[in-house]
Design an enzyme around this catalytic site. Structure first.
Site, PDB file in Angstrom:
ATOM      1  N   GLY A 184      -3.047 -64.035  28.402  1.00 25.57           N
ATOM      2  CA  GLY A 184      -2.452 -62.756  28.037  1.00 25.57           C
ATOM      3  C   GLY A 184      -1.091 -62.818  27.372  1.00 25.57           C
ATOM      4  N   GLU A 236       5.320 -63.998  30.885  1.00 26.38           N
ATOM      5  CA  GLU A 236       4.111 -63.305  31.350  1.00 26.38           C
ATOM      6  C   GLU A 236       3.826 -62.075  30.499  1.00 26.38           C
ATOM      7  OE1 GLU A 236       1.455 -63.068  32.595  1.00 26.38           O
ATOM      8  OE2 GLU A 236       1.293 -63.322  34.737  1.00 26.38           O
ATOM      9  N   ASP A 237       2.588 -61.639  30.494  1.00 21.38           N
ATOM     10  CA  ASP A 237       2.250 -60.411  29.773  1.00 21.38           C
ATOM     11  C   ASP A 237       2.574 -59.174  30.607  1.00 21.38           C
ATOM     12  OD1 ASP A 237       0.212 -60.954  31.600  1.00 21.38           O
ATOM     13  OD2 ASP A 237      -1.432 -60.639  30.196  1.00 21.38           O
ATOM     14  N   ASP A 275       1.679 -56.813  37.651  1.00 21.48           N
ATOM     15  CA  ASP A 275       0.930 -55.669  38.166  1.00 21.48           C
ATOM     16  C   ASP A 275       1.071 -55.662  39.700  1.00 21.48           C
ATOM     17  OD1 ASP A 275      -0.937 -53.532  37.520  1.00 21.48           O
ATOM     18  OD2 ASP A 275      -2.488 -54.747  38.439  1.00 21.48           O
ATOM     19  N   PHE A 307      -4.248 -48.998  33.124  1.00 20.27           N
ATOM     20  CA  PHE A 307      -4.714 -50.282  32.618  1.00 20.27           C
ATOM     21  C   PHE A 307      -4.457 -50.325  31.117  1.00 20.27           C
ATOM     22  CE2 PHE A 307      -7.498 -53.676  31.335  1.00 20.27           C
ATOM     23  CZ  PHE A 307      -7.401 -54.561  32.394  1.00 20.27           C
ATOM     24  N   ASP A 325      -6.166 -58.163  27.631  1.00 19.20           N
ATOM     25  CA  ASP A 325      -7.587 -57.923  27.412  1.00 19.20           C
ATOM     26  C   ASP A 325      -8.201 -56.966  28.416  1.00 19.20           C
ATOM     27  OD1 ASP A 325      -7.406 -59.876  29.617  1.00 19.20           O
ATOM     28  OD2 ASP A 325      -9.585 -59.918  29.470  1.00 19.20           O
ATOM     29  N   ARG A 329      -7.639 -58.146  22.705  1.00 18.40           N
ATOM     30  CA  ARG A 329      -6.389 -58.910  22.636  1.00 18.40           C
ATOM     31  C   ARG A 329      -5.764 -58.822  21.241  1.00 18.40           C
ATOM     32  NH1 ARG A 329      -6.135 -62.169  27.293  1.00 18.40           N
ATOM     33  NH2 ARG A 329      -8.121 -62.959  28.040  1.00 18.40           N
TER      34      ARG A 329
HETATM   35  P1  IMP Z   1      -1.133 -59.241  39.112  1.00 21.32           P
HETATM   36  O1  IMP Z   1      -1.423 -60.563  39.732  1.00 21.32           O
HETATM   37  O2  IMP Z   1      -1.873 -58.131  39.772  1.00 21.32           O
HETATM   38  O3  IMP Z   1       0.354 -58.939  38.997  1.00 21.32           O
HETATM   39  O4  IMP Z   1      -1.716 -59.249  37.674  1.00 21.32           O
HETATM   40  C1  IMP Z   1      -1.272 -60.136  36.811  1.00 21.32           C
HETATM   41  C2  IMP Z   1      -2.240 -60.497  35.706  1.00 21.32           C
HETATM   42  O5  IMP Z   1      -3.400 -59.669  35.621  1.00 21.32           O
HETATM   43  C3  IMP Z   1      -1.476 -60.293  34.448  1.00 21.32           C
HETATM   44  O6  IMP Z   1      -0.797 -61.463  34.116  1.00 21.32           O
HETATM   45  C4  IMP Z   1      -2.560 -59.931  33.473  1.00 21.32           C
HETATM   46  O7  IMP Z   1      -3.078 -61.100  32.899  1.00 21.32           O
HETATM   47  C5  IMP Z   1      -3.616 -59.235  34.300  1.00 21.32           C
HETATM   48  N1  IMP Z   1      -3.412 -57.768  34.236  1.00 21.32           N
HETATM   49  C6  IMP Z   1      -2.801 -56.968  35.130  1.00 21.32           C
HETATM   50  N2  IMP Z   1      -2.770 -55.686  34.733  1.00 21.32           N
HETATM   51  C7  IMP Z   1      -3.391 -55.665  33.541  1.00 21.32           C
HETATM   52  C8  IMP Z   1      -3.655 -54.614  32.584  1.00 21.32           C
HETATM   53  O8  IMP Z   1      -3.318 -53.427  32.740  1.00 21.32           O
HETATM   54  N3  IMP Z   1      -4.313 -55.004  31.464  1.00 21.32           N
HETATM   55  C9  IMP Z   1      -4.702 -56.287  31.218  1.00 21.32           C
HETATM   56  N4  IMP Z   1      -4.455 -57.292  32.061  1.00 21.32           N
HETATM   57  C10 IMP Z   1      -3.801 -56.981  33.216  1.00 21.32           C
HETATM   58 MG    MG Z   2      -1.106 -62.682  32.666  1.00 31.18          MG
END
Ligand code: IMP
Ligand code: MG
Length: 178
Positions: free
Chosen positions: A45, A99-100, A103, A153, A160, A166
């Protein structure tokens, strides 16, 4: 799939992304000294963000990447898979994770413990997007944030939905589908 409509709405334009990434690079330039620095891109991402951010950094660094997977469609699978580890030795070095989106914070928590075990001098995080409403209580906070977004989202600019979208040059919300 038949009968399902996916809707895409632009949330952050290409121009706004560009301006904010330039600002972020200035913030990072002000705070990183010319020491041993390793920048680690979290694949897949963050690849687009990494590609636009790093040419604007004015210090020398080694670039690496780590590949993780945690998401299936719109929901976190709840566990992180390490697909490819970073290979550069980060012991005694200043590390910046790119990081992208942060969340739930699970991925960041995983990265913190995984990379801390390799004894870096410092470990900081730069994320393009932050969705703080979704955060779990005990996860670390990113040091640099491009945009704080509402609890939606999002796709585009590297992010993605089921490996698609992407290539959108902007960040968009996506809804519908399954
Ligand atoms: P987390 O572990 O829940 O913080 O999520 C982290 C990873 O999940 C990010 O680095 C993204 O790659 C993916 N992710 C989380 N939210 C989204 C979203 O809204 N769209 C796309 N990818 C997401
Ligand atoms: Mg990510």
């Amino acid at each position: 799939m038949e009968g399902l409509t996916i809707q895409i709405f632009e949330l952050i334009s290409q121009q706004v992304l560009k301006l904010r990434i330039s600002e972020l690079s200035r913030e990072i330039n002000d705070r990183f000294e010319n020491r041993d620095i390793v920048i680690i891109c979290v694949l897949k991402g963050a690849a687009a963000f990494m590609a636009d951010l790093t040419p604007q950094l004015n210090f020398s660094f080694a670039a690496d990447c780590i590949e993780l997977a945690s998401y299936h469609n719109f929901t976190s699978a709840g566990r992180i898979n390490l697909i490819r580890d970073a290979t550069i030795d980060i012991a005694g070095k200043d590390v910046l994770i790119v990081e992208d989106i942060v969340d739930t914070g699970r991925t960041l928590q995983f990265l913190h413990s995984h990379l801390s075990a390799k004894n870096p001098l410092s470990l900081r995080v730069c994320t393009l997007l932050d969705n703080p409403e979704r955060r779990l209580m005990d996860s670390p906070s990113p040091d640099y944030v491009g945009f704080t977004i509402p609890n939606k989202f999002v796709v585009g600019y590297g992010l993605d939905y089921d490996q698609e979208y992407r290539n959108l040059p902007y960040i968009a919300t996506i809804s519908g589908g399954h």
